[in-house]
Scaffold this active site. Structure first.
Site, mmCIF file in Angstrom:
data_model
loop_
_atom_site.group_PDB
_atom_site.id
_atom_site.type_symbol
_atom_site.label_atom_id
_atom_site.label_comp_id
_atom_site.label_asym_id
_atom_site.label_seq_id
_atom_site.Cartn_x
_atom_site.Cartn_y
_atom_site.Cartn_z
ATOM 1 N N CYS A 194 0.841 -1.199 0.000
ATOM 2 C CA CYS A 194 0.000 0.000 0.000
ATOM 3 C C CYS A 194 0.880 1.256 0.000
ATOM 4 O O CYS A 194 1.475 1.594 -1.005
ATOM 5 C CB CYS A 194 -0.980 -0.043 1.174
ATOM 6 S SG CYS A 194 -2.375 1.107 1.002
ATOM 7 N N HIS A 216 -3.611 -5.181 0.289
ATOM 8 C CA HIS A 216 -3.112 -5.712 1.557
ATOM 9 C C HIS A 216 -3.193 -7.244 1.550
ATOM 10 O O HIS A 216 -4.160 -7.832 2.050
ATOM 11 C CB HIS A 216 -3.932 -5.155 2.723
ATOM 12 C CG HIS A 216 -3.674 -3.708 2.995
ATOM 13 N ND1 HIS A 216 -2.680 -3.275 3.852
ATOM 14 C CD2 HIS A 216 -4.257 -2.583 2.505
ATOM 15 C CE1 HIS A 216 -2.674 -1.958 3.894
ATOM 16 N NE2 HIS A 216 -3.625 -1.507 3.086
ATOM 17 N N GLU A 230 -1.731 -9.340 3.346
ATOM 18 C CA GLU A 230 -1.691 -9.933 4.686
ATOM 19 C C GLU A 230 -3.073 -10.289 5.211
ATOM 20 O O GLU A 230 -3.227 -11.175 6.069
ATOM 21 C CB GLU A 230 -0.979 -8.993 5.672
ATOM 22 C CG GLU A 230 -1.715 -7.708 6.020
ATOM 23 C CD GLU A 230 -1.414 -6.548 5.086
ATOM 24 O OE1 GLU A 230 -1.605 -5.393 5.506
ATOM 25 O OE2 GLU A 230 -1.007 -6.795 3.939
#
Length: 544
Positions: free
Chosen positions: A382, A516, A518
């Site tokens: 990001c 993102h 994750e």
């Protein structure tokens, strides 16, 4: 019929209710049951989207664009069940919906009250979209005794009668503190917490008792007697070496057995726990270790990067190595005396995560430069991808004044706010001066990868979907100059207007992503980008 498990907390906060809920759901899943977990947050914010990371920690984003509590990340990581908008609600959202209806005249002039209007809204939320599920676990944020929690506790008390008492079980998490001077555990706080809960009309079926020391048999019997629960239903919960040890630890204590017994379920299949034993074996028997330097903005509050921390651990699981994280504030690299070499040279990989605001970003740009120049594996997420593009523009593409409009007017807006984009629901339009939560690109969006790219080889596909949470985008008008400098735009939105992934083919491992990743990583299914980033760090460790 769907059965409900309500999880409350007492004595103190941060007892690990979310991890307990996720672990219990995983154990029920391992027995073949279908599950969903929900979080009730009593605070008055509509959602955590505009809350400071230092106040709330990470904001977890779902595929359908909800900004939610970080516990939903645990729910997904432990069960693999994708969370939705309907899985997290706050007092603010409940009251907002009710006031909107009242202003519209939906209540036909009736007096709007906490009971029944607020409690009915909470009950509706708890039961929405639960068809076909075996168990729905509902975690109530905060602790018993908090004023703001009372409507939620009243609602779950009523729900037991609504669904039938055989279809609702209450679990209460408490603290059993250890007094070193006395050399003993004290059960009185648990007794008081349960008494307060019973005063509301809720009798817990199972008690989960957090403590620093094993719960002696006598203390277990004492808690059972005074709290009116079976002795076997007093579950000891000690700290675990890893959060991924917790499901096995709770199973050994009999948590899932006691919950099923409280429902009157006999002869349930034994849980298949090989998934969890394999994960813990990889965690506790690594074949090496790597150190990752995370250059971020909120390193003083590790919960701000909760999913990131876990995704790095998942990358370690995939490669059977221990991942050590070195947290570094970006501001450390901004002064004239900043010794970036001393800080980053020992790292086997450098990661610049997401964030908002200008603080620390010049230090992040210097970190990107170090990783590029020293051929250290780099991962930008990001804001980290945006800083990688600005670094390339300034230092390689000849755009000396490259910047981002997030920090104010700039002569060379390599990164800027975009107010229109395409989604699965069609054209999305935002006002630059609109509500903060409304100006973001939130949730899952598709991207198309170049077939010959590193990213495509990692994903094993050229069509992907990832979760976003950001207001600013890399300006596609700079693509030609950046690619000429060696930074390739290898992933784009399907319409070709929004850069999603950049990479450097001439670098050992250099990838930046606007999304993102994750948020979708799991211990039993590590995200491929994190698995490959840690693999690159392992290779780097052999060169150092």
């Amino acid at each position: 019929m769907t059965r409900f498990i309500f999880i409350t907390g007492g004595v103190v906060s941060s007892l690990g209710k979310g991890l307990m809920a996720a672990s219990l759901a995983a154990l029920l899943q391992a027995r073949g049951y279908t599950v969903r977990i929900r979080k009730f947050d009593p605070y008055l914010n509509v959602d955590p989207g505009t809350m400071s990371p230092y106040q709330h920690g990470e904001v977890y984003v779902t595929d359908d664009g909800a900004e939610t509590d970080l516990d939903l990340g645990h729910y997904e990581r432990f069960t693999g069940v994708a969370s939705r908008q309907t899985d997290n609600i706050t007092s603010g959202r409940v009251y907002q919906d009710i006031i909107t209806k009242e202003r519209r005249g939906d209540f036909l002039g009736a007096t709007v009250q906490v009971i029944p209007h607020v409690t009915d809204a909470i009950k509706h939320f708890a039961r929405a979209d639960t068809e076909g599920l075996d168990f729905v676990l509902c975690e109530i944020g905060g602790t018993v005794g908090d004023i703001e929690s009372l409507p939620f506790l009243e609602a779950i008390r009523q729900l037991s009668a609504d669904v039938g008492r055989a279809n609702a079980v209450y679990i209460h998490c408490t603290l059993v503190p250890y007094l070193a001077a006395a050399g003993e555990l004290k059960t009185k706080p648990t007794q008081h917490s349960v008494a307060e809960l019973r005063g509301i009309g809720i009798q817990p079926h199972v008690l989960v008792c957090r403590s620093e020391h094993p719960l002696p048999d006598g203390d277990r019997a004492k808690i059972a007697l005074f709290c009116n629960v079976a002795k076997e239903a007093v579950i000891s919960a000690l700290d675990a070496p890893s959060i991924y040890d917790v499901p096995l630890q709770y199973h050994a204590e009999g948590l899932d057995d006691q919950v099923l017994a409280a429902f009157g379920i006999n002869g349930a299949p034994a849980p298949l726990l090989t998934r969890w034993t394999d994960i813990t074996d990889r965690l506790h028997s690594p074949e090496g270790e790597v150190t990752i330097g995370v250059v971020g903005k909120y390193t003083g509050m590790k919960d701000a990067y909760k999913s990131l921390t876990e995704a790095l651990a998942h990358g370690g699981i995939a490669n059977r190595v221990k991942v050590n994280i070195r947290w570094i504030e970006g501001e450390l690299f901004e002064g004239p005396d900043a010794d970036i070499v001393a800080q980053l040279e020992p790292m086997h990989g450098i990661l610049v995560p997401g964030g908002f605001g200008e603080r620390g970003t010049e230090g992040m740009i210097r970190s990107v430069h170090f990783a590029r120049d020293r051929q250290v594996p780099f991962f930008g997420i990001c804001l980290g991808m945006q800083m990688a593009c600005i670094e390339a523009a300034r230092n390689q593409a000849g755009v000396a004044e490259a910047g981002t409009t997030e920090f104010g007017p700039t002569a060379e807006p390599v990164v800027g706010m975009i107010t229109e984009w395409m989604s699965a629901d069609g054209l999305q339009v935002r006002e630059a001066g609109g509500d903060l939560g409304g100006t973001m690109r939130l949730g899952a969006y598709d991207a198309t990868l170049a077939g010959n790219s590193v990213a495509a080889s990692i994903y094993g596909d050229t069509a992907i979907s990832e979760r976003h949470r950001h207001r600013y985008e890399v300006n596609v008008n700079y693509r030609e100059r950046l690619e000429a400098s060696g930074l390739i735009f290898s992933g784009m939105s399907p319409d070709g207007l929004l850069p999603e992934i950049v990479e450097r083919p001439d670098h050992p491992w250099f990838i930046g992503v606007q999304f993102h990743p994750e948020l979708k990583s799991k211990p039993f299914d590590p995200h491929p980008l994190f698995a490959e980033f840690i693999a690159a760090a392992v290779r780097q460790s052999r060169l150092v």
